[in-house]
Design an enzyme around this catalytic site. Sequence first.
Site, PDB file in Angstrom:
ATOM      1  N   LYS A 176      28.954 -78.291 -22.840  1.00  0.00           N
ATOM      2  CA  LYS A 176      30.187 -77.604 -22.471  1.00  0.00           C
ATOM      3  C   LYS A 176      29.861 -76.333 -21.700  1.00  0.00           C
ATOM      4  O   LYS A 176      29.369 -75.353 -22.257  1.00  0.00           O
ATOM      5  CB  LYS A 176      31.031 -77.234 -23.689  1.00  0.00           C
ATOM      6  CG  LYS A 176      32.476 -76.863 -23.310  1.00  0.00           C
ATOM      7  CD  LYS A 176      33.134 -75.907 -24.271  1.00  0.00           C
ATOM      8  CE  LYS A 176      32.985 -74.458 -23.887  1.00  0.00           C
ATOM      9  NZ  LYS A 176      33.600 -74.092 -22.585  1.00  0.00           N
ATOM     10  N   GLY A 233      26.264 -67.102 -26.189  1.00  0.00           N
ATOM     11  CA  GLY A 233      27.516 -66.439 -25.853  1.00  0.00           C
ATOM     12  C   GLY A 233      27.763 -65.247 -26.761  1.00  0.00           C
ATOM     13  O   GLY A 233      26.832 -64.663 -27.327  1.00  0.00           O
ATOM     14  N   THR A 235      29.000 -62.733 -29.832  1.00  0.00           N
ATOM     15  CA  THR A 235      28.734 -62.735 -31.272  1.00  0.00           C
ATOM     16  C   THR A 235      29.939 -63.208 -32.074  1.00  0.00           C
ATOM     17  O   THR A 235      29.785 -63.937 -33.063  1.00  0.00           O
ATOM     18  CB  THR A 235      28.305 -61.330 -31.720  1.00  0.00           C
ATOM     19  OG1 THR A 235      27.089 -60.984 -31.039  1.00  0.00           O
ATOM     20  CG2 THR A 235      28.053 -61.273 -33.221  1.00  0.00           C
ATOM     21  N   GLY A 238      30.013 -66.871 -31.943  1.00  0.00           N
ATOM     22  CA  GLY A 238      28.883 -67.370 -32.713  1.00  0.00           C
ATOM     23  C   GLY A 238      29.165 -67.367 -34.207  1.00  0.00           C
ATOM     24  O   GLY A 238      28.777 -68.299 -34.930  1.00  0.00           O
ATOM     25  N   GLU A 255      22.326 -67.799 -29.756  1.00  0.00           N
ATOM     26  CA  GLU A 255      21.771 -66.710 -28.946  1.00  0.00           C
ATOM     27  C   GLU A 255      22.954 -65.864 -28.510  1.00  0.00           C
ATOM     28  O   GLU A 255      23.748 -66.271 -27.672  1.00  0.00           O
ATOM     29  CB  GLU A 255      21.003 -67.295 -27.752  1.00  0.00           C
ATOM     30  CG  GLU A 255      20.010 -66.316 -27.154  1.00  0.00           C
ATOM     31  CD  GLU A 255      20.591 -65.565 -25.983  1.00  0.00           C
ATOM     32  OE1 GLU A 255      21.089 -64.431 -26.217  1.00  0.00           O
ATOM     33  OE2 GLU A 255      20.553 -66.066 -24.873  1.00  0.00           O
ATOM     34  N   CYS A 289      22.341 -60.734 -21.551  1.00  0.00           N
ATOM     35  CA  CYS A 289      22.288 -60.411 -22.978  1.00  0.00           C
ATOM     36  C   CYS A 289      21.178 -59.419 -23.287  1.00  0.00           C
ATOM     37  O   CYS A 289      21.262 -58.669 -24.251  1.00  0.00           O
ATOM     38  CB  CYS A 289      22.128 -61.675 -23.795  1.00  0.00           C
ATOM     39  SG  CYS A 289      20.714 -62.690 -23.319  1.00  0.00           S
ATOM     40  N   GLU A 390      28.506 -53.895 -26.959  1.00  0.00           N
ATOM     41  CA  GLU A 390      28.002 -54.568 -25.760  1.00  0.00           C
ATOM     42  C   GLU A 390      29.072 -54.540 -24.676  1.00  0.00           C
ATOM     43  O   GLU A 390      30.213 -54.949 -24.895  1.00  0.00           O
ATOM     44  CB  GLU A 390      27.624 -56.013 -26.084  1.00  0.00           C
ATOM     45  CG  GLU A 390      26.997 -56.727 -24.904  1.00  0.00           C
ATOM     46  CD  GLU A 390      26.560 -58.148 -25.224  1.00  0.00           C
ATOM     47  OE1 GLU A 390      25.491 -58.558 -24.751  1.00  0.00           O
ATOM     48  OE2 GLU A 390      27.300 -58.832 -25.953  1.00  0.00           O
TER      49      GLU A 390
END
Length: 495
Positions: A176, A233, A235, A238, A255, A289, A390
């Site tokens: 995806k 992608g 957090t 995730g 990651e 990242c 971030e």
Amino acid sequence: MLELPADEALIAGEWRRGAGPPVGTVDPATGRTLTTVHSVSAEETHEAAERAAEAAAEPVWRELRPHLRARLLHRIAELIEHDADRLADLQTADTGKSRTETGALVSSAAGTFRYTAAALETAEDAVTPSRGPYVTLSLHEPIGVVGAITPWNSPVASDAQKLAPALAAGNAVLLKPAEWTPLVALALGRLVHRALEEAALPAGLLSVLPGPGSVVGEAIVGHPRVGKVAFTGGTATGRRIGRVAAEKVMPVSLELGGKSPTIVFEDADLERALAGVMFGIFSSSGQSCVAGSRLFVARSRYEEFTDELVARTRDLRVGPGTDPDTQVAPLVHHRHRDAVAAHVERARAEGARVRCGGRAPEGERWRDGAYYLPTVLDGLPHSAAVCQEEIFGPVLVALPFDDEDDLVAQANDSVYGLACGIWTADHRTAWRVARRIEAGTVWINTYKQFSISTPFGGMKDSGLGREKGREAIRGYQRQKSLYWSTDDHPLPWAG
């Protein structure tokens, strides 16, 4: 406008148009729509997962010898290399990245398939030391169906880092791509599909499923046939994947985000450090990242270093990725540019000193694109939001430090632990601090250098699991133990 075939998704081994809503992909340099890609539906995702499970179980694939799977990976690498210019141009159009960077990413993707093929050919299972009258073996088998969910900031390289080891391990893959940048993943999917056809292998081994994460991503993660998800992608996403995986008792690799420190000690070579710090945050327009977004400078050199850094940052050339002179290309999307700007405005409101940048560039050349000037901020404590969150854009926050303990305390005061850069002439300092910093990757007197042979991943909220390296294939397999009796005598309860 780019022309794409009507059959723009690879669903259950068949190229066809997705049944979901159309999504326009936008050229970040101009704001113009490149093309429209129809999302796949949740039902089509389920269909792809079922077909993938059937394909993974077919003897022609499941029993294929490792050296023959390696031959498939080498063929994919050949096709990527043959189509390298088109893939790079497509990624520049879709992401806004400089043509130099997208060319390197395509080369990296081909190298990933070649390295993984070599690792596969030389991988070994083990005969383990016996503790009785039997032979014990440790073997590895495919998981079955793997979901690979990739980001928009470097799609072709991220796609390869998941596809290559997953296929090498003997799995089928549901890929995806990010909703904003599906084009290069679809093009890569055509190359992999071609290689599968040439080898007379099941077409259902790969599906490429464009669409929103809330539909396609959730359908992949939650499907009972999917035995592992590899995600790169944000957090927050995730964490959601991790919760579903826990309910399914399914392995994941995540990651995730970063807020990486880059550190300049008093004895650092300032020319090298200046170049490294700037490259670490402003290359890829900060959309990385591992971007070195927190700068710590020894207090004795702070003013000198930051003054020169600001002067050089102002001279960076901002422009479209198609211009070979461009150093800082547009951000991936206007909505993302606005999110980056909002972070800077919040920092400004909290009292940050905007040393340079802090706005979109003015002028006809940049008017319609998703541009943002490379920005340096300082004057805030490390507890400020801009030092903790971030941003994923060309925004650097600078802070002084007094001694090593002060530095380590500040650098580790983050929910993230992905990467770090250290600039010093003292090898003892470099070693000591590299071991004290909580990060999965540490660069010493360099930054953003990568090797497919070296594992990559994060600590803390930066994720779990590792990609790259010889063990990457094992991450897409299940370990199995076999006990083979060599004893002529029956077991105690034998009749």
